[in-house]
Scaffold this active site. Structure first.
Site, PDB file in Angstrom:
ATOM      1  N   ASP A  18       0.856  -1.185   0.000  1.00 22.66           N
ATOM      2  CA  ASP A  18       0.000   0.000   0.000  1.00 22.66           C
ATOM      3  C   ASP A  18       0.893   1.236   0.000  1.00 22.66           C
ATOM      4  O   ASP A  18       1.370   1.678   1.051  1.00 22.66           O
ATOM      5  CB  ASP A  18      -0.899  -0.028   1.237  1.00 22.66           C
ATOM      6  N   ALA A  19       1.155   1.758  -1.188  1.00 23.03           N
ATOM      7  CA  ALA A  19       2.047   2.912  -1.319  1.00 23.03           C
ATOM      8  C   ALA A  19       1.397   4.078  -2.045  1.00 23.03           C
ATOM      9  O   ALA A  19       1.913   5.191  -2.025  1.00 23.03           O
ATOM     10  CB  ALA A  19       3.328   2.500  -2.043  1.00 23.03           C
ATOM     11  N   LYS A  20       0.282   3.832  -2.737  1.00 24.33           N
ATOM     12  CA  LYS A  20      -0.497   4.869  -3.421  1.00 24.33           C
ATOM     13  C   LYS A  20       0.384   5.754  -4.308  1.00 24.33           C
ATOM     14  O   LYS A  20       0.272   6.980  -4.296  1.00 24.33           O
ATOM     15  CB  LYS A  20      -1.275   5.701  -2.414  1.00 24.33           C
ATOM     16  N   ARG A  21       1.241   5.141  -5.080  1.00 24.29           N
ATOM     17  CA  ARG A  21       2.164   5.889  -5.937  1.00 24.29           C
ATOM     18  C   ARG A  21       1.415   6.544  -7.093  1.00 24.29           C
ATOM     19  O   ARG A  21       0.390   6.044  -7.567  1.00 24.29           O
ATOM     20  CB  ARG A  21       3.259   4.966  -6.476  1.00 24.29           C
TER      21      ARG A  21
ATOM     22  N   THR B 265      -0.915  -0.446  -4.581  1.00 26.69           N
ATOM     23  CA  THR B 265      -1.952   0.573  -4.684  1.00 26.69           C
ATOM     24  C   THR B 265      -1.385   1.793  -5.402  1.00 26.69           C
ATOM     25  O   THR B 265      -0.243   2.192  -5.157  1.00 26.69           O
ATOM     26  CB  THR B 265      -2.502   0.993  -3.312  1.00 26.69           C
TER      27      THR B 265
END
Length: 309
Positions: free
Chosen positions: A104-107, A141
């Protein structure tokens, strides 16, 4: 396809849930912190080691009943390079235990920068004659706000290395509606994003009817989950917001199809900190996490009824 493997693990455990590994030192039992600080000092390395030992205990307790883990990169980045090593070691340990790993890093970026994020988290880097996996996620993510320029590089890496992605659509936070519920013509922003993911997913089709381009759809918005499921028959949902954020199993029931497929529900603090809520001996933190994971599974399956592939 990557999500085929996730679906098979969900079916094998009869459990459409993922344990979020978002550790803070406040969540870690004192005996673990004391051991880490005695050996490494009250340093970033000491803190990172405590998080790793905490995570390993959780993974050991959950790996046979929970199909996946979701480490949130920020909780590791805050401890610098030592924390990033703990992220890698956590992913490595979960993989060895047979769990699916969602990073979950939402790059969010475009072009070669986004490709670098994708390669770093999902792919391999060549150094001379050798290739290395910088991190060990099975899915990542991402934020689709920059449009296809920020998604196509991830699709390319997913194709090459058999990985998947979850794109933010309708997030679980209270202010998500400030933007996501705004209208573009007759569609909300979250509907537009969902429709784009359904289209992007044609590049990563799977054998169980779901593509490798999923969305994040918050359990705190059950009506929107129902709308998105009807619009997006081939899109797999990552569903945060259950438990600590207030959503119940009933709130996410509409995410699942007649075979109990279509989504995976996240719980982070609810599982990690179960021993604090249960007020049991802190040395039984992993056992308490397992008990909470079983309770969560049973509650969700009372609405989903069955998982069948």
């Amino acid at each position: 396809m990557s999500f085929d493997r996730l679906i098979e693990k969900i079916a094998r455990t009869n459990n459409p849930t993922v344990a979020g590994l978002d550790p803070k030192l406040d969540y870690v039992p004192n005996y673990i912190k004391e051991k880490a600080f005695e050996k490494y000092g009250e340093t970033l390395k000491g803190a990172s080691k405590a998080l790793l030992w905490f995570n390993k205990g959780l993974i050991d307790a959950l790996c046979d009943i929970v199909p996946a883990v979701k480490p949130q990169a920020a909780y590791y980045e805050m401890y610098g390079y030592s924390g990033l090593k703990t992220l890698y070691k956590t992913q490595e340990y979960a993989r060895k235990k047979g769990m699916y790993v969602i990073t979950d890093a939402k790059r969010n970026d475009i072009g070669t920068t986004m490709e670098a994020y994708a390669v770093g988290h999902l792919g391999k880097v060549r150094v001379g004659a050798e290739e290395y996996e910088p991190f060990l996620g099975d899915a990542l993510t991402v934020n689709g706000y920059l449009g296809s320029d920020g998604i196509n590089p991830v699709i390319k890496v997913c194709k090459q290395y058999d990985k998947g992605m979850f794109v933010l659509a309708k997030t679980s936070n209270p202010s998500s509606g400030e933007l996501q519920d705004m209208k573009i013509g007759d569609r909300t922003v979250y509907e537009v994003m969902g429709d784009m993911c359904e289209e992007w997913g044609k590049e990563l089709s799977g054998k169980y009817g779901y593509s490798g381009v999923g969305i994040v759809a918050g359990a705190t918005y059950p009506e929107q989950i129902e709308i998105l499921r009807k619009r997006l028959p081939h899109t797999f949902f990552l569903i945060p917001g259950y438990g600590a954020q207030g959503a119940s199993a009933k709130d996410i029931a509409a995410a699942f199809d007649k075979n109990g497929l279509g989504g995976i529900v996240n719980s982070s603090r609810g599982i990690m900190c179960a021993y604090q809520k249960e007020k049991c001996d802190e040395k039984d933190y992993a056992g308490s996490a397992r008990r909470e994971a079983v309770r969560m599974r049973d509650e969700i399956m009372s609405f989903v009824n069955r998982v069948q592939i």
